[in-house]
Structure formats: C-alpha cells, structure tokens
Design an enzyme around this catalytic site. Structure first.
Site, PDB file in Angstrom:
ATOM      1  N   GLU A  88       0.783  -1.231   0.000  1.00 35.94           N
ATOM      2  CA  GLU A  88       0.000   0.000   0.000  1.00 35.94           C
ATOM      3  C   GLU A  88       0.816   1.283   0.000  1.00 35.94           C
ATOM      4  O   GLU A  88       0.390   2.286  -0.558  1.00 35.94           O
ATOM      5  CB  GLU A  88      -0.938  -0.007   1.218  1.00 35.94           C
ATOM      6  CG  GLU A  88      -1.968  -1.108   1.215  1.00 35.94           C
ATOM      7  CD  GLU A  88      -2.971  -0.949   0.072  1.00 35.94           C
ATOM      8  OE1 GLU A  88      -3.365   0.202  -0.228  1.00 35.94           O
ATOM      9  OE2 GLU A  88      -3.335  -1.973  -0.527  1.00 35.94           O
ATOM     10  N   SER A 468     -41.004 -40.059  35.944  1.00 31.41           N
ATOM     11  CA  SER A 468     -40.573 -40.513  37.273  1.00 31.41           C
ATOM     12  C   SER A 468     -39.438 -39.689  37.862  1.00 31.41           C
ATOM     13  O   SER A 468     -39.157 -39.804  39.058  1.00 31.41           O
ATOM     14  CB  SER A 468     -40.145 -41.983  37.205  1.00 31.41           C
ATOM     15  OG  SER A 468     -41.264 -42.798  36.915  1.00 31.41           O
TER      16      SER A 468
END
Length: 779
Positions: A88, A468
């Site tokens: 860049e 149960s």
C-alpha cells in the site's frame, strides 16, 4: 524578438502559477478550517461487536455487523507491517501524508503506459475511511489531501498505522487485520506466515475481487505481487521469498471466526438476549463483553455427550434411507453443476458431512464431499446401511448413484475398511444442563442437537413431562409428613373410579406392568414403582404436595394437584429440573440459576456483575437438611441397584439421581448429581411421539449424563456428606421396615420419626395412624 516572446511567455506562465498558487491557497484557506475534527482518530471508538466468553476466556459467540479485534501496533508482527507497506505505501515512514514521489511516478506511468495507477497513501486511506465518501471529485480529493496533512501533523506514524490496521475493511465482514487473520486463516495475527501476511495485505485494494474464498485465483495473483514487492524492498530474503511463493494456504470457508466455540451457540444466544434487552442495538457495536459461568471443558463434554447419545439412539432404530436423490449427468461439467446445487441444498451439519453417491458396488460406496474430496465407504463404514444397498430394497431406501447421504469421520481403529461411515441426520432432539449446586452457576448448557437447524432452546424453553424424575420431590414432601425410607407401602393394583377421577376411570401401571407387593420407600424409589408413588401421594394429599414443590422452584400451576402429579404428568424444563435437584445436592438450599458472571465495556470496565446467593451463605433454605441428606441417600440407591445401574461405570459412591420415562416412552430423562455438579439429560421429539420400545430414561438419557460426568468428574475426589444433626441410623427388618437391632440392614431416620419395635404384629409406620388404618392405607 524571440527573447521578447520568451520573456513574455515566462511572465504569463509565472503569472498563471502565481494565480494558481493564490487560488490554491485560497481554496486551502477556505477548506482547511472546515475540515472535521480529528477526535474520531485521537479518541478512536470503533464499532466492536458483542462478544460472549466462557468463564475461562474461550470465545463462545460474537454478534455485530462488523467483525473486529483491536490490536496495538506493537503487537502487529513485522512481517504483517512489511506486507502492508509493500502493498500500500512503501514510503509511509518518509512522506508527510502525500507521497509526491509516488504521485509523479503514477502520473508518468499513466501517461506512458495508458494504465491507471493510484498514489494514495496509508494516511490518505485513513482520512478516506474515517471522514470521506467514495465519490470521485476534485473537491473530495483535495479534502483527502488536506486531511492527510492534518492527520500527519497531529498523530505519530505508528498511531496512523495502528488506526489503519484496525479500521480497514478486508471482506467476509472482517474489519482490521486481526479479525481477518481469524476469519481467513483461523489464527492470531501474531502467528501469520509471510505467505498469509501477503494474502491479507493484498485485500485492501479490492476486498471482493481479491477475496481468497470467492476469488482464489485473483487472490493468489495479488498475493504473489505483494510478495514480489516485499522481496524488492528487502523485507524477504531470496530463500524466504521462494518458500512463500509456493507455500500452501489453508483458507477457511466459514465466516465464523476460527476461535469461536461452535458448540455453545445456545449459550451465546441466551447471553445476547440479556444484553440486547439492557442496551438495545448499541449492544452490537459498543465492544461489550459478556463473561459467562460456562466452563469450556464442561461445555465441550456436554455437547459431545448429547451428540453421542443421540447418535447411538438413532442407530438403534435403523437407517431411514437417503435424504434426497439428484440426477447426475454423465458429462463432468454438468455433473459438477448438479453437485454444487445439491450441496447448497443439503449443507454439512456439525460432524455429519453431506456426501453424494457417485457409484455403488456390492462391497463399497463411492461418494463426493462438499470439499471436493472423493471417498470410498466399505466394511464397517457401510454396515449401518447394509439393507439399503440391496438391489431389492425399496426405491426410497436404496442407496444408488445420485443419493444424498450423510457420513461421519470414524476413528481408524473403530472402523475397519473405511475412515468414513454412513450416518444420518437425527430426527430426535436432546438437551443437557449442568449446574453448580452451591450457587446456581451454569457450567454447561446444550439446548438442542444443532443450533443452525433448530434454534429452539430445549434446555430452557421445552416444557415436557418429567415422568418418574419428578418422584423425589413427592417423596421429599412425604418425609415431612412422617414417612421414612423404611415405610412399607404395597406395590399392588390401584384403581380410581370415574366419579372420583373427574369423569374417566384411572388405573396406573408400573413400567414393567408387574407388581411386587409390600416394599420399603427406599426400594420403591430405586425401582421407580408407580403404584407406591400414587399411594404415598394419596396419603399426604395432592394439595399439600403441590404447595411443597414450590420450595424447589417449580410453578405449581404446571403441576396440577391430582394423583397423576406424582408420576410426573406436569411440565418442566431441563433447567427447572436442574434447579430443583440442586436443592438435594447442596443440603437443602434453593439457589437461582445464573449464566452471566459479569458484563464489561470496551475498556474492560465492569457494567454489571452477578452476586449469587450461596448455599449456606445467603441462599434461602428450601428443605430441612435432614430431608436433603436422606433423599440423597435414597437417590444413590437408584444407581446402586435401581433403574440407573448404568451409571456404575463411573465407579463412584457419591453420585445420585433418578431416571424419568413418560407414558409411551415419549420423554426420557436422567437427573443426577453429587455435591459439585448437577446434570440433567433429556431426549425426545419436538412433536411428541414415542421414542420406541424400551427407550427409557435409563436407556436413552442416562448414557448422555454418564458421558458428561466421565469428563466433568475426572480427577475430583468423592465427597459423601455426613448425616446432619437430627438424623439417626438404625437397624431395621428389610421386609417390614421395623426396628430390628439384629438385622444387617440399616436406615436413616429423623430422630423424631424413629420406627417402633414390633409388638406382636405390624406396627404403624405412618404417623398418626392406627395399625388397622395402616393396613387399609398400604394394602
């Protein structure tokens, strides 16, 4: 004459330059004061997503439009800095915001070659990303240059580069190089190689065009350019450059960060909802971090246990056939198109990979995976679906070319002949919750088999009949009415006529449809005897029991005061069951489950923090500690010789729990605990239907709990609580439950509810009842 014209021309040019300079100065003077403040840079407040972490720092979830992970410039490796500068702005540390050398070079290249080259610097890109639009006008370009000068005048170079490294968009919703490193390569930025750094550095120019996921060829070309520039600038040696050019890159296809734990999505969603309710949409951009009570190893164990339990259940019920069939053309190009469409319609799910069958023989199946890998299934790898390979198999079941199937990777030692095995997507659902009983902290939570497929959280939202597994709470209520573990109740047929049952006669049965006659409550609970339960509930009264269960955190409205309540005909979620069982595990205190330990902002400041009430230190006492102790003792026998003997593989004496199976095997549960952790496993279908013959809590749910506890309790010492004050241990007759000092059988009792010594016959063990009333009651 010529000199005069040249002099005249010189004056004109000089005048034009002067006018231009004055005009430029005027424009600068006009625009510079109007430039925005640099506070957005000096007080950088990026949009940081909401993140959810485990108690030990593992990333569990991330929410927000922008994926970003802030990194300080000193933590950016040199190879990444060099790649960025090479790609860049190679003269970043030399220019003052505008690189005039690069401007002249670009202008010359544009004139001589006809190509268009940019000369934007990193500083100019920072100006553009923070303050400007993308419009291409002279005014915007001039403002960009002025802003670059202003930035350079107020910030150090490293500060500018740090802003760039964190702010730039790099595709795949990744902002900044730290986030992109996780998204593309699944690693921290500090660990990137030169080849990976070059690939990342090539993205800012055009994140879509050079995306290695969607445009791998263009991305590779861009990477090679960046590597060449790094070499030319002496950032890479000849050897490093050569290696980096051909270094293989493993690019992740998923947009999810690699460090994101994909097995805690239900947990992350629960945390997200809490934070969103408190902060609204700002929650997704303020950098809020949620620190949960979840332990990563416990969460992984819970997820693996659920997956394994469901997988084993599914295999017990046989292969259902391919998911779909596609028509595969003979031409390779046309076949590739059809395969791509099929994989899009049937994506991989968790550990189950989509495979499309390309050919079938008597002994093997050839298929292709979404990754493009060709696999061959044989031996044990096709055993599960053997019937579907027969030529006479029904068309909907038969595996043939074009069949869409699922495969799982199998350990080499467990799968002779193939490293893949045919599997199938489960239709059943499951949930698991693990809680610390001392304060209610959630240690693990799995809300379902696959969050992406079904986001309904079965752990917190699924109100199902507990069967149960609800019985212990009724037995606990009975202890307060004078019942003891030695109380003898008859396991015999029970009938309620229609006029007493609300219009329809009711005759409950035991699961095995057999009756064993008089037995002690301890034995009845261990063996989960329904008829004993109904008689106990009838004796203490359903209304009393309904009021009593509030002590465990249950909503009485979800458990109507009928005899069916004792058999778990009400409704509860796995989280509610875990909360309730914590009362037994912690000695009788009611704790509130909580998931979030603390919430912090982007600077680490604490916004809120949990302050849980702890058992024995602020938590409300729910039941008598003697009750909790005796119930825990009884529930240990469920594992010792009752319906949960499968848990004996843990080889521990400090574990207790209860199985639960509803009518027609629609829901299967196991709720178990020790003093350190409570775990609840549930399995069933979203649209209630039978799980199948023999698919009880002990068969379908208990293995999930055991698989979790094998990891959760590994290395932890056994802890068996001593009897609290007011509990006595006495020897009893195993058949009558009465005091018998010569018997080898001992039992725990409240000191005020000790059994009497027999006096020539059956002595009442129900408080306040005569011997005849007892006979009428239990027989």
């Amino acid at each position: 004459m010529l000199k005069r014209w040249l002099l005249y021309l010189g004056f004109v040019v000089a005048g034009l330059v002067a006018v231009g300079a004055l005009l430029g100065a005027f424009v600068v003077a006009l625009l510079y004061p109007a430039l925005p403040s640099l506070s957005a840079l000096t007080d950088y407040q990026p949009r940081i997503p909401l993140r959810v972490f485990s108690a030990d720092g593992a990333l569990l979830g991330e929410f927000g439009e922008e994926r970003r992970a802030l990194v300080h410039i000193q933590d950016v490796p040199d190879v990444m800095k060099h790649a960025i500068l090479a790609a860049e702005d190679e003269r970043f540390y030399q220019h003052g915001g505008v690189d005039y050398v690069s401007v002249m070079r670009a202008a010359l290249a544009n004139v001589t070659s006809g190509s268009v080259q940019g000369a934007g610097t990193i500083t100019m890109q920072v100006a553009r990303n923070f303050f400007l639009t993308r419009e291409k006008t002279v005014t915007r370009k001039l403002r960009e240059v002025l802003l670059a000068w202003k930035i350079e005048a107020n910030l150090h170079k490293d500060e500018i580069l740090e802003l760039y490294v964190n702010q730039i968009f790099l595709g795949q919703r990744a902002y900044g190089f730290a986030a992109a490193s996780q998204i593309y390569f699944g690693k921290d930025l500090k660990d990137v190689t030169p080849a990976e750094a070059a690939m990342l550095a090539g993205l800012p120019k055009a994140p879509s065009a050079y995306n290695p996921v969607s445009n791998p060829e263009r991305a590779k070309a861009r990477q090679l350019y960046v590597l060449r520039r790094m070499h030319e600038l002496n950032y890479l040696t000849d050897g490093e450059y050569k290696v980096a050019q051909t270094a293989p890159l493993t690019v992740r296809q998923s947009q999810r960060p690699a460090n994101l734990d994909s097995h805690a999505q239900f947990v992350a969603e629960m945390a997200r909802q809490v934070v969103f309710d408190a902060y609204g949409d700002d929650a997704y951009s303020r950098g809020i971090s949620v620190w949960t009570t979840i332990r990563r190893d416990s969460q992984e164990a819970a997820w693996a246990a659920v997956q394994k339990g469901v997988y084993e259940y599914d295999r017990r019920h046989g292969y259902r056939g391919p998911e779909a069939f596609v028509s595969l053309p003979d031409k390779p190009d046309a076949e590739a198109t059809e395969l791509e469409r099929a994989f899009a319609d049937h994506p991989d799910q968790g550990t189950l990979l989509t495979a499309i069958v390309t050919s079938v023989s008597k002994n093997d199946v050839s298929a292709k995976l979404a990754s493009g890998e060709d696999i061959v299934l044989s031996g044990d790898g096709i055993k599960f679906a053997q019937k579907a390979l027969a030529e006479k198999a029904p068309a909907s079941l038969r595996i043939r070319r074009g069949a869409v199937i699922r495969v799982s990777r199998e350990p080499a030692e467990s799968n002779k002949g193939s490293r893949f095995a045919i599997a199938q997507l489960a239709q059943v659902e499951s949930a698991f919750v693990a809680m610390r009983p001392t304060d209610g902290a959630l240690l693990a939570l799995v809300g379902g088999l696959d969050f992406d497929t079904n986001k309904f959280n079965h752990a917190t939202q699924a109100l199902r009949q507990p069967g149960s597994s609800f019985k212990p709470f009724i037995y606990s209520a009975a202890l307060e009415k004078g019942f003891t573990p030695a109380t003898v109740i008859n396991d015999a047929p029970f009938f309620v006529p229609a006029e007493q049952a609300g219009g329809e006669a009711w005759e409950p049965k035991n699961y095995e449809n057999k009756f064993e006659g008089p037995m002690r409550l301890r034995t009845a609970l261990a063996k989960s005897k329904n008829l004993v339960m109904v008689r106990v509930l009838q004796a203490i009264g359903p209304q009393y029991a309904q009021d009593y269960i509030k002590r465990f955190g249950f909503d009485p409205r979800m458990h109507p005061a009928y005899l069916t309540m004792g058999l778990g005909a009400g409704s509860a979620t796995p989280l509610q069951m875990a909360t309730a069982y914590s009362v037994f595990a912690n000695g009788g205190y009611r704790v509130t489950p909580y998931l979030i330990e603390k919430i912090t902002d982007a600077k680490g400041e604490v916004l809120s923090e949990a302050k849980p009430d702890v058992a024995g230190g602020g938590a409300e006492r729910a039941i008598d500690p003697r009750n909790a102790f005796i119930m825990t003792s009884m529930l240990r026998d469920v594992i010792a010789y009752g319906t949960a003997t499968g848990a004996q593989v843990l080889k521990r004496r400090d574990i207790a729990g209860k199985t639960g199976t509803t009518n027609d095997n629609i829901d299967a549960w196991f709720c178990g605990f020790n003093t350190d952790v409570v775990g609840v496993a549930w399995i069933g279908f979203d649209q209630p239907r039978t799980l199948g013959t023999n698919e009880t809590g002990g068969v379908a749910a208990l293995p999930i709990w055991v698989a979790f506890m094998q990891k959760a309790l590994k290395g932890t010492p056994e802890k068996i609580a001593a009897p609290p004050d007011g509990v006595v241990s006495l020897r009893i007759n195993a058949e009558t439950g009465l005091r018998d000092d010569s018997s080898p059988v001992s039992e725990y009792f409240y000191s005020e509810f000790q059994p009497r010594v027999p006096e020539g016959g059956l002595t009442a063990t129900l408080p306040g009842k005569s011997p005849q009333e007892v006979r009428d009651q239990i027989f």
